[in-house]
Design an enzyme around this catalytic site. Structure first.
Site, PDB file in Angstrom:
ATOM      1  N   CYS A  56     154.708 150.445  37.544  1.00 40.15           N
ATOM      2  CA  CYS A  56     155.909 149.637  37.782  1.00 40.15           C
ATOM      3  C   CYS A  56     157.002 149.982  36.765  1.00 40.15           C
ATOM      4  O   CYS A  56     157.556 151.069  36.817  1.00 40.15           O
ATOM      5  CB  CYS A  56     155.553 148.155  37.770  1.00 40.15           C
ATOM      6  SG  CYS A  56     156.801 147.115  38.578  1.00 40.15           S
TER       7      CYS A  56
ATOM      8  N   HIS B 226     150.777 147.450  41.356  1.00 42.15           N
ATOM      9  CA  HIS B 226     149.974 146.659  40.419  1.00 42.15           C
ATOM     10  C   HIS B 226     148.583 146.445  41.009  1.00 42.15           C
ATOM     11  O   HIS B 226     148.418 146.320  42.225  1.00 42.15           O
ATOM     12  CB  HIS B 226     150.620 145.300  40.177  1.00 42.15           C
ATOM     13  CG  HIS B 226     151.858 145.348  39.348  1.00 42.15           C
ATOM     14  ND1 HIS B 226     151.832 145.615  37.997  1.00 42.15           N
ATOM     15  CD2 HIS B 226     153.159 145.152  39.684  1.00 42.15           C
ATOM     16  CE1 HIS B 226     153.081 145.574  37.529  1.00 42.15           C
ATOM     17  NE2 HIS B 226     153.895 145.310  38.529  1.00 42.15           N
TER      18      HIS B 226
END
Length: 484
Positions: free
Chosen positions: A331, A431
């Protein structure tokens, strides 16, 4: 089956007293009895969040508590989430969606509006479930935050529910914590406390009994339970990065502990792997040699990039790669691997552009819209063998560039992430990539660890939920004996 309460609130004398765990334990015990139950936290402040099935964002602890209830996490379980972006400002998320960026003073005024969202969500849960177990935030003794409180006694008073007060004996001063907290409350708030829980006790309980007797005489309230210190739990934490150190395996994984690190539960599977030595490196600490470096998510990508430079990480990464090491960016960490990160709207702070690490040929522009979605697909990097992967995306930003032509994953039929031409660097917005056992094994194999051990994070969480529920049986029995 009915219960003696329809709503119960768990508050703590301090942060990290064990509120989240006790709420999860009570939820699991009620589920065992066939009671429909939901967790609820009016206001949460955490950088570790979860994506719900309805496309929103809530605190990670509430997602775990929903698992304890046997239900899917929903935005009503945590209607107000604050994600700090600086020492004085935070992103304000209402009903799972970003509402605004506010400083602490502005939010203090905004809480009157936020309370409306809190009561709206609570009302829906009360209609759907037989019981609602509520988690407070921090401590109710923070008198400077009493005005317009929505997180602790302000909520309890608004819905007229009983409160149990939890204190952590492991950190010391447990009796002072309880007595001091009561002294900071109003008469009506003190009357609302049904009793105390002394948490994380280890030792001979007979030596504690004189203190328990004294506390009950001083306060006129019962100690409902003394709960044991449980070692080796595998439960999602909201902020406790330090407890995640796991120096035991021969394969070293190093993670910079960014000032605004987010979603550190990405590393839970590595923490549980017996072959992995997982190390978080704080500010000023020397960076040890590593087999794999993982740049984690960040709530302030440009600010944490500046921190990395100041701590000497670019030179370390250059040497690490020169000697054949592997790097993963997740991310915000993925965005840092590119050429630049541009924030024209000032989404995460002052508007502007920052040079990134230049390890992948791509640029990122931060946008006002946040992508929140649960996803699934296959690994696409070398040697993965199309291993399945699942997780979630939670980011504000879009990346472009030639690096994306060699994706790390195929997610819902689309290419996602990037792998460098030399195969040493992998980046992704995904994630939870290590939570799928096959994907975890494939990623570690790509990074250089050949291991037959498989980490099943779902099974580990489920076993831990059963353990904490078993430990909380005396507390539930005491609650059932309270006057209705």
């Amino acid at each position: 089956m009915t219960v003696s309460f329809h709503t119960l609130m768990v508050q703590g004398t301090t942060s990290d007293a064990g509120k989240s765990t006790i709420v999860a334990a009570l939820c699991r015990l009620l589920k065992r009895r066939g009671v429909t139950v939901a967790p609820f936290k009016p206001q949460n402040m955490a950088l570790n969040s979860a994506v719900t099935a309805d496309g929103g964002e809530i605190g990670r602890a509430q997602a775990l508590q929903a698992m304890a209830c046997g239900i899917a996490p929903h935005t009503d379980m945590n209607p107000v989430l604050l994600k700090p972006s600086s020492n004085t400002g935070a992103q304000v998320i209402i009903h799972g969606k970003v509402r605004a960026e506010m400083d602490a003073r502005d939010y203090q005024q905004y809480k009157t509006i936020a309370m409306g969202a809190v009561l709206e969500s609570y009302g829906r849960l009360r209609q759907q479930y037989q019981a609602v177990i509520v988690e407070g935030a921090g401590s109710p003794a923070e008198v400077n935050l009493r005005a317009r409180d929505i997180a602790n006694m302000g909520f309890a008073e608004a819905v007229d529910c009983p409160v149990i007060l939890v204190a952590d004996i492991d950190r010391g001063g447990v009796f002072a914590h309880i007595i001091g907290t009561l002294a900071c409350l109003s008469d009506s708030e003190r009357a609302r406390i049904a009793g105390f829980v002394i948490n994380r006790f280890r030792g001979d309980i007979s030596l504690l009994q004189p203190g328990v007797d004294w506390l009950e005489r001083q306060t006129g309230k019962p100690v409902l339970a003394v709960l044991p210190y449980l070692q080796g739990l595998f439960l999602d934490a909201e902020d406790a990065v330090e407890s995640m150190q796991a120096e035991r395996g021969a394969f070293t994984v190093v993670v910079p502990q960014l000032p605004r690190i987010s979603n550190h539960t990405d590393f839970d599977a590595l923490r549980a792997h017996p072959g992995v030595d997982l190390r978080f490196i704080k500010q000023g600490q020397p960076i040890p040699p590593a087999d794999l470096v993982i740049l984690p998510g960040s709530k302030n990508t440009r600010g944490d990039l500046a921190w990395l430079r100041h701590q000497g990480w670019p030179a370390y990464l250059a040497k690490h790669l020169r000697y054949g090491g592997k790097v993963i960016g997740i991310c915000g960490g993925f965005q840092m691997l590119g050429v630049s990160v541009n924030d024209p709207l000032g989404v995460e702070g002052a508007a502007g552009e920052s040079a990134a690490l230049g390890l992948l040929d791509m640029t990122t522009e931060l946008t006002a819209d946040k992508r929140l979605v649960q996803v699934a697909g296959q690994c696409a990097f070398a040697g993965a063998g199309n291993a399945g992967v699942a997780g979630y995306e939670i980011h504000m930003g879009v990346s472009h560039g030639a690096a994306l032509d060699a994706p790390a994953f195929v997610i819902d039929g689309r290419p996602e992430g990037a792998v460098s031409g030399d195969g040493q660097i992998l980046g992704s917005y995904l994630h939870g990539m290590f939570d799928t056992p096959d994907a975890c094994s494939a990623l570690l194999r790509w990074a250089g660890l050949e291991s037959g051990h498989v980490v099943d994070t779902a099974a580990l969480r489920e076993a831990s939920l059963e353990r904490i529920a078993d430990a909380a049986i005396p507390l539930m029995a005491a609650l059932e004996r309270l006057p209705r």
